[in-house]
Design an enzyme around this catalytic site. Structure first.
Site: not given
Length: 475
Positions: A245-249
């Site tokens: 998801s977005k939190r992984h980059g």
């Protein structure tokens, strides 16, 4: 067993409610490869019936991403919002055949039903209250939905090309809504009609859609359509084991373009997320087409590793055509506001920097000193390497470089070596002050190559500017 007379037709069908993300790209790649390998067609379909969340910006992001990656469709893009008349025909057919019905249940009744089922620890599902109605309830003001009349017994056997045989019981499936109360068709109906009309033979998609498959098979059979083969590929996880998801980059594929990655490196990396061919790591696009088999895709999730992607990207930088790679470097220089008109050819910079950059953004940032008249000296580097003791050797080297008749790396190296010997210095003690003087930093390609690319006039002028910073007496 595959029908040898059947033309393979696959599709990629994203919803334009966000950007084209990495998981979607891998699904598109697998579908594209399968069609290419078998001489079939790859279709692009934009599933834009969610009018609230679908945006033109997201559609453009999908189209731009597919174009950048070189995953050109043979047909499409087709848009579901342009096919409402066709969906209405299918709905009317199901209603006429008694395979669908109007449901007049109010929102309040459905919420009460769900609460009661949850309290009894039953699976929440529609109870078929309107299943046998032949006329609307008297005095109802509810705008009805249309539900598909799912079989109440029997089972659906999905022979999945990745998951193997998966069996669903019809008794576990309720009568799903295929038309909302506002008259718009739902996903499970539109996708079925589209796959039927577009003669899709193989549906390759994420395994989050696996539970939709028995419902869609039942609707296809109710319409008298041929059921395609399904292949549900596992999700991609981040390093923490959670869904990517977005939190992984970067999840938007165009972020990778902005970040200086090559399309072939990204596709090479993604094809290996869940698929393998022996121990081979590097695949050309043609090798991907020739070797890819959907049946060889692993059934378990794959973890995204950015370090591995960077390694692959650097491999493609080191082995690629400098002429082609220079286009990517120019893009990054433009993004960073670096004027490349007055400087060495970008092809030569690519050759000089290929071993030192994992992506083109990094290469562009580390190549600023090749352009412009002056450089900004790193303060710590200048304090360490531009001391009084080096002033005379650096002055002599400046004069010698200014007098070179042939400006090339070999002649520059010889001049550096000669001045170092003259002043009884190790070569590095001469080369590093020169590097700081002409690049402003302590890291660059070999200094003879670096000075050659910067050019004779600018190299000499930069040394002179650096000499002015060195005092006349030792402190």
């Amino acid at each position: 067993m595959k029908d040898i007379n059947m033309t393979i037709r696959t599709r990629f069908a994203p919803s334009p409610t966000g950007y084209l993300h990495i998981g979607g790209v891998r699904t598109a790649l697998f579908s594209w490869l399968y069609a290419r390998k078998h001489g079939g067609q790859f279709i692009l379909r934009i599933e834009d019936t969610d009018r609230v969340r679908s945006t033109e910006a997201s559609i453009n992001a999908i189209l731009n991403g597919m174009e950048w990656l070189g995953l050109q469709p043979d047909e499409g893009p087709f848009y579901q919002t342009q096919r409402f008349d066709r969906y209405q025909q299918a709905i009317e057919q199901l209603l006429a055949d008694g395979k669908a019905y109007y449901c007049y249940c109010s929102k309040e009744r459905l919420e009460t039903l769900r609460a009661e089922q949850m309290l009894c620890k039953h699976k929440p599902r529609y109870d078929g209250h309107c299943r046998h109605l032949t006329t609307p309830p008297p005095l109802t003001k509810v705008k009805p939905v249309v539900r598909f009349k799912n079989a109440e017994a029997g089972e659906i056997v999905v022979r999945d090309l990745v998951k193997g045989t998966v069996i669903f019981n019809n008794s576990e499936l309720d009568d799903l809504i295929i038309v909302r109360s506002d008259g718009t068709p739902t996903y499970n109906l539109t996708v079925v009609v589209d796959d039927w009309d577009m003669r899709i033979t193989h549906v390759i998609r994420g395994d989050d859609h696996l539970n939709n498959t028995p419902r869609q098979i039942n609707i296809l059979e109710a319409l008298g359509a041929k059921v395609p083969q399904y292949a549900h590929v596992p999700m991609i996880l981040g390093r923490d084991g959670q869904r990517l998801s977005k939190r992984h980059g970067a999840v938007n594929v165009m972020n990778y373009k902005q970040g200086g990655f090559l399309q072939d490196a990204l596709l090479n990396y993604l094809v290996r997320l869940g698929w393998s061919y022996g121990d081979q790591e590097i695949f050309s696009r043609q090798e991907m087409i020739d070797l890819f088999e959907i049946s060889a895709v692993h059934g378990s999730p794959a973890a995204f590793n950015n370090d591995k992607l960077l390694w692959l990207n650097q491999h493609y930088i080191k082995t690629g055509s400098p002429e082609k790679l220079a286009i990517h470097l120019q893009f990054q220089c433009d993004q960073l506001g670096i004027d490349t008109l007055h400087g060495p050819p970008l092809t030569e910079i690519v050759k000089a920097q290929a071993e030192r950059a994992k992506n083109f953004k990094e290469m562009a940032q580390n190549s600023r000193f090749f352009f412009g008249e002056t450089v900004e000296l790193d303060e710590k580097a200048a304090q360490k390497h531009l001391q009084f003791a080096i002033k005379k050797p650096l002055t002599d080297l400046c004069e010698r470089l200014a007098e070179l008749a042939d400006w090339n790396a070999e002649a520059i190296h010889a001049a550096i070596h000669a001045v170092a010997e003259q002043h009884e210095l190790k070569l590095g003690k001469m080369a590093q002050p020169l590097r700081v003087a002409v690049t402003g930093r302590t890291v660059s390609p070999p200094i003879d190559v670096t000075a050659y690319l910067i050019g004779q006039r600018r190299t000499v002028e930069r040394i002179k500017q650096a000499l002015t910073l060195i005092g006349d007496t030792e402190t």
